[in-house]
Design an enzyme around this catalytic site. Sequence first.
Site: not given
Ligand code: FPP
Length: 277
Positions: A34, A51, A145
Amino acid sequence: MSWSDEPVSSDIEQIQKVLRASQRLPRHVAAIMDGNGRWAEVRSMPRFEGHRAGMESVRSVVKACSQVGIEYLTLYAFSIENWKRPAPEVRFLMSLLESYLRKELDELHANNVRIRTIGKTNALPRGVEKILQKAIDRTAANDGLTLTLALSYGARWDIQRAMQVIALDVRRGKLSPEDLTEQTISEYLQTSYMPDPDLIIRTSGEIRLSNFLLWEAAYAELYVTDMLWPDFRDKDLYNALLEYTQRERRFGKTSAQVDQGKRSPQTTMERLRNALK
Ligand code: FPP
C-alpha cells in the site's frame, strides 16, 4: 542470472546468513503493498509513477525472500475492489503487470521461482491472462520460492466461491455436511496449495486486512510499517523478518507450552537491525 552470484554488501550478507540459519523463519510471507499513490503525490508525480516504483520493490522483495529461503510469498497486487479505480489507472496497472512478467520471467525461472495466482483472473485482460498462464506453466516444476500474485482477488469472493462448490458437492453426494471441517474449507479455497501465512506485512501505516486472506490469516503475525510500498526494499523485508523471529506465537496455548526454537540474543538482534538502517 542467478541471484546467488550477484554481489551484496557484507551487512546484508551477514543478515541473510543469520536468517537462513534461523529456525524461526516464516514459511509464508504475505504483503499488502500500500501507498504507491501517496508516494507519487508527495513527489508531485502522477499516481502511476508510484506504481512503477512499486514494481521495483516487488523485484527487490521477491529476490530477498528467495535468497533467505522463504517458501511462499503472496503479494496483493490488485484487489477485486481495485476495478473501481479510474480506467486509465487500471489499464496502467495491467500493463505494468504484463511488463513485469515479460521482463522478469526468465530471471524468475532461472532462480527456481514458481509463479501462481489467486483471484478472479478470468476478469483480467486477455493479454495479461495469457502471459500469466505462460509464467505459471513455465515455472510449474520449480521448487524454490512460490510467488503468488493475488489479482482481482478478494478473500470474501474466494470464500463465497468455495461455499458454492461445497454446497454443490454436498448436493452431488461427494461430501456430507457431517464431514465438513476447517480443513475441508481450506481445501476448497484457491489458497489450498499454500500453508497459512505466518507473517503479513502491510505498508503505509494502515492497520487493516482489506479483504486479504481473511480465512488464512487466523494466526498470522501482522507487521505494519509507515513506509510507503515503493520505499520498501530488501533490507526492510529483512527487518520485518528479524522482528518476526523474535515474536512468540502461541496459537492459543500458554507461553510455557510453546517451544519454537531459540531466539537470537537481544544484543545480536540490535546489532543486525542497526546494520540495516
Ligand atoms: C496500493 O497502492 C497498490 C496497488 C493497488 C497496486 C500494487 C501494484 C504494484 C506494487 C506494482 C505492480 C505489481 C506487480 C506484481 C508487478 P495505492 O495506489 O492504493 O496507494 P495509495 O493508498 O497511497 O493511494
